[in-house]
Design an enzyme around this catalytic site. Structure first.
Site, mmCIF file in Angstrom:
data_model
loop_
_atom_site.group_PDB
_atom_site.id
_atom_site.type_symbol
_atom_site.label_atom_id
_atom_site.label_comp_id
_atom_site.label_asym_id
_atom_site.label_seq_id
_atom_site.Cartn_x
_atom_site.Cartn_y
_atom_site.Cartn_z
ATOM 1 N N HIS A 128 2.838 -21.889 -24.276
ATOM 2 C CA HIS A 128 3.091 -22.955 -22.927
ATOM 3 C C HIS A 128 4.354 -21.946 -21.918
ATOM 4 O O HIS A 128 3.284 -22.608 -21.127
ATOM 5 C CB HIS A 128 4.149 -23.594 -23.667
ATOM 6 C CG HIS A 128 3.643 -24.781 -24.709
ATOM 7 N ND1 HIS A 128 3.832 -26.249 -24.393
ATOM 8 C CD2 HIS A 128 2.885 -25.117 -25.916
ATOM 9 C CE1 HIS A 128 3.135 -27.082 -25.067
ATOM 10 N NE2 HIS A 128 2.488 -25.919 -25.950
ATOM 11 N N ASP A 148 8.111 -28.127 -18.518
ATOM 12 C CA ASP A 148 7.229 -27.490 -19.766
ATOM 13 C C ASP A 148 7.558 -29.573 -20.828
ATOM 14 O O ASP A 148 8.861 -29.827 -21.257
ATOM 15 C CB ASP A 148 7.509 -27.096 -20.868
ATOM 16 C CG ASP A 148 5.726 -26.639 -21.656
ATOM 17 O OD1 ASP A 148 6.185 -27.497 -22.772
ATOM 18 O OD2 ASP A 148 5.356 -26.460 -21.805
ATOM 19 N N ALA A 182 -5.680 -8.643 -28.790
ATOM 20 C CA ALA A 182 -6.899 -8.751 -28.291
ATOM 21 C C ALA A 182 -6.374 -9.048 -26.361
ATOM 22 O O ALA A 182 -6.134 -9.857 -26.438
ATOM 23 C CB ALA A 182 -7.856 -9.074 -29.023
ATOM 24 N N GLN A 214 -8.868 -11.137 -24.170
ATOM 25 C CA GLN A 214 -9.308 -11.599 -24.570
ATOM 26 C C GLN A 214 -10.573 -11.925 -22.982
ATOM 27 O O GLN A 214 -11.089 -11.894 -22.951
ATOM 28 C CB GLN A 214 -8.735 -12.932 -25.040
ATOM 29 C CG GLN A 214 -8.900 -14.605 -25.059
ATOM 30 C CD GLN A 214 -9.162 -15.248 -25.783
ATOM 31 O OE1 GLN A 214 -9.058 -15.021 -26.869
ATOM 32 N NE2 GLN A 214 -8.617 -15.923 -24.938
ATOM 33 N N HIS A 237 -11.277 -21.742 -31.865
ATOM 34 C CA HIS A 237 -10.066 -22.793 -32.086
ATOM 35 C C HIS A 237 -9.627 -24.015 -31.357
ATOM 36 O O HIS A 237 -9.407 -25.098 -31.548
ATOM 37 C CB HIS A 237 -9.063 -22.503 -33.074
ATOM 38 C CG HIS A 237 -8.046 -21.609 -31.525
ATOM 39 N ND1 HIS A 237 -8.412 -20.840 -30.960
ATOM 40 C CD2 HIS A 237 -6.665 -22.668 -31.150
ATOM 41 C CE1 HIS A 237 -7.167 -20.960 -29.912
ATOM 42 N NE2 HIS A 237 -6.562 -21.525 -29.990
ATOM 43 N N SER A 295 -7.599 -20.916 -23.971
ATOM 44 C CA SER A 295 -8.785 -20.196 -24.593
ATOM 45 C C SER A 295 -10.109 -20.970 -23.998
ATOM 46 O O SER A 295 -11.059 -20.511 -23.624
ATOM 47 C CB SER A 295 -9.475 -20.431 -26.432
ATOM 48 O OG SER A 295 -8.385 -19.294 -26.439
ATOM 49 N N GLU A 343 -10.015 -19.361 -20.264
ATOM 50 C CA GLU A 343 -10.459 -18.276 -19.680
ATOM 51 C C GLU A 343 -12.487 -18.446 -20.865
ATOM 52 O O GLU A 343 -12.290 -17.585 -19.754
ATOM 53 C CB GLU A 343 -10.280 -17.737 -21.045
ATOM 54 C CG GLU A 343 -8.592 -17.972 -20.850
ATOM 55 C CD GLU A 343 -8.214 -16.424 -21.632
ATOM 56 O OE1 GLU A 343 -8.306 -14.764 -21.330
ATOM 57 O OE2 GLU A 343 -7.529 -16.458 -22.459
ATOM 58 N N GLU A 349 -4.144 -30.552 -30.299
ATOM 59 C CA GLU A 349 -5.227 -31.283 -29.832
ATOM 60 C C GLU A 349 -6.568 -30.841 -29.655
ATOM 61 O O GLU A 349 -7.147 -31.213 -28.938
ATOM 62 C CB GLU A 349 -4.465 -31.430 -28.467
ATOM 63 C CG GLU A 349 -4.740 -29.891 -27.432
ATOM 64 C CD GLU A 349 -4.085 -29.424 -27.455
ATOM 65 O OE1 GLU A 349 -4.215 -28.325 -26.574
ATOM 66 O OE2 GLU A 349 -3.366 -29.135 -28.130
ATOM 67 N N GLN A 350 -6.864 -29.381 -30.373
ATOM 68 C CA GLN A 350 -7.311 -28.808 -30.655
ATOM 69 C C GLN A 350 -8.901 -29.665 -30.633
ATOM 70 O O GLN A 350 -9.415 -29.846 -29.933
ATOM 71 C CB GLN A 350 -7.526 -27.716 -31.449
ATOM 72 C CG GLN A 350 -6.852 -27.118 -30.990
ATOM 73 C CD GLN A 350 -6.260 -26.096 -31.771
ATOM 74 O OE1 GLN A 350 -6.908 -25.856 -33.420
ATOM 75 N NE2 GLN A 350 -4.894 -25.266 -32.110
#
Length: 505
Positions: free
Chosen positions: A39, A146, A370, A372, A387, A392, A395, A411-412
């Site tokens: 976040h 937030d 990493a 990413q 995931h 992600s 990206e 929320e995935q």
């Protein structure tokens, strides 16, 4: 991908008629959820983005550790004349029975302690008096916080200034949750695996009860927190979202017309950010990874990562390892097993797996940080097993890389539905069960499913994959223009600053 946006007030700008007659800058205070790095990073980027507006002055309320981590981002802004800085606070963790350094430890390790989440939330809410005094003494014009800090809405109300909720995820997930709450289609089903259509949405979305969070499956977890977030949204001037109109235009309208919520879309924020300067060791890792990828053909490498917190068992890790090895395709696997609830390295991989991977040079295993963005941006990377955390997702979309989705929690599963069923940029690996915070970790995807998914995705000549890659490429093209003059996120930033500025006169 780094994108610079500089908002100017040139005479020939289409928005020049909206310029305020006052030279007074809009004083914006940003309050991140300082114990949740997924976040914090996009909110820091949002603060930097708004500081690029010449009529905005930005102050970030955060901890000493966060200021160190993101200091170079703010320093870079300051060097080019942007009005931005930190105000350092200390979270009273000792008052809730936690050590004083726990927030810094969590931020440094980029993981979140689920067991301590409630205590950390309570400790953060104890800052309300301090934050109120701060924004009053500095005559702040608005507070951006937030959504994990819903108590901040009452602070802004007491200060008589507009409150803006920052949502680091997307609109789609919020719309799904709203429809589930309104219509409860998941009740009175024959089983947890029976599909149902979520009613009232712009797109057809099918879910099962097994893919829903605990609180939709009879476990009254976090009800008080969810009600406080709902209250904060009701008090808000608008919601600032890490997404962009070309990605979610139907859900902007849905939020407005159905949920009564005004949205300002300012993403994808990682595209705007100049990023955090890597350490010397990280620079070396980036160089090594790029060199390794340079020796692979285009779209031939699978990137595997499950984010900063992956609740998986050792047995599940074994299935992933066997599936990747059996696929015979090159891969980069960010195997953060130390964040899965058990400590130590022993037993996480099948016997001899790491040795075989290293000797064949067919894959690469990364156990810590990493790069990413650098990995997804390399032309040799052809897919991302993810995931479905929203950072992600953004990206991979901005780099035009298709996905094999493996959601785990929060929320995935909603994000999976959006990526697969709505945007059509990938397919599911086959995990059907939301991972409960208190449930026992088990094998949810076998090695056969992993191997079959990799082979299916990396078959670039298949008609299905050509269509998926084309969809992914189109979203990458769209993400490149949102911060250019006239782009959707550019316009939303400009409009919100001028709107808030007019209310502060």
């Amino acid at each position: 991908m780094n994108t610079e946006m500089e908002i100017t007030n040139n005479d020939n700008d289409d928005n020049s008629n909206n310029n305020s007659s006052s030279n007074k800058k809009l004083k914006m205070f940003f309050l991140p959820a300082i114990y949740a790095i997924s976040h914090t990073t996009p909110l820091m980027n949002a603060a930097s983005l708004f500081a690029s507006h010449p009529n905005a002055q930005v102050t970030i309320i955060t901890t000493h550790q966060n200021a160190q981590i993101f200091g170079n981002l703010i320093d870079n802004d300051s060097k080019i004349g942007r009005d931005i800085g930190f105000h350092i606070v200390k979270v009273p963790t000792s008052a809730v029975g936690l050590s004083d350094d726990i927030v810094d430890t969590i931020i440094s390790s980029t993981s979140s302690s689920l067991d301590n989440a409630g205590k950390l939330f309570k400790a953060m809410s104890m800052l309300s008096g301090l934050v109120l005094d701060l924004i009053m003494s500095h005559q702040a014009d608005c507070l951006v916080s937030d959504l994990l800090n819903p108590w901040a809405a009452n602070v802004a109300q007491k200060a008589h200034i507009p409150f803006v909720v920052f949502n680091p995820s997307n609109l789609f997930g919020m719309c799904v949750e709203d429809s589930l709450t309104r219509f409860v289609p998941h009740e009175n089903l024959g089983s947890d695996t029976q599909p149902f259509v979520v009613p009232g949405l712009p797109d057809k979305v099918e879910l099962t009860r097994s893919r829903l969070p605990d609180y939709f499956r009879g476990q009254d977890i976090g009800k008080e927190f969810r009600l406080s977030v709902k209250h904060a949204l009701e008090l808000s001037h608008c919601m600032m979202v890490n997404s962009f109109h070309e990605l979610e235009f139907k859900y902007v309208e849905h939020c407005k017309n159905v949920m009564g919520l005004k949205c300002c879309l300012v993403g994808p924020l990682h595209c705007y950010s100049s990023g955090i300067n890597p350490t010397q060791d990280q620079e070396g890792q980036i160089h090594y990874l790029r060199e390794w990828l340079d020796h692979r053909t285009e779209n031939s490498v699978l990137y595997v990562s499950f984010g900063s917190y992956a609740p998986m068992s050792k047995e599940q890790f074994h299935e992933i390892a066997h599936g990747l090895e059996g696929s015979s395709h090159p891969f980069i696997w960010v195997a953060r097993f130390n964040l899965s609830g058990e400590q130590g390295e022993e037993g996480w991989f099948p016997e001899g797996f790491e040795k075989r991977v290293n000797e064949s040079n067919k894959g690469m295993i990364i156990k810590t940080w990493a790069p990413q963005g650098a990995i997804l941006g390399h032309p040799s990377v052809g897919a991302f097993m993810t995931h479905c955390g929203w950072n992600s997702c953004l990206e991979t979309l901005s780099n035009g890389v298709p996905v094999i989705t493996w959601p785990l929690r929060v929320e995935q599963f909603y994000n999976e539905s959006y990526m697969v069923d709505v945007l059509r940029v990938g397919f599911r690996v086959g995990n059907e069960e939301w991972t409960s915070q208190h449930g026992q970790l088990k094998v949810s995807v076998t090695r056969d499913k992993v191997e079959a998914s990799v082979r299916r995705m990396m078959n670039c000549g298949a008609e299905e994959m050509i269509a998926i890659r084309e969809c992914a490429r189109q979203f990458a093209d769209k993400s490149k223009i949102v911060y250019q003059r006239g782009g959707s996120s550019y316009e939303d930033v400009y409009a919100l600053v001028e709107e808030l500025k007019s209310t502060s006169q």
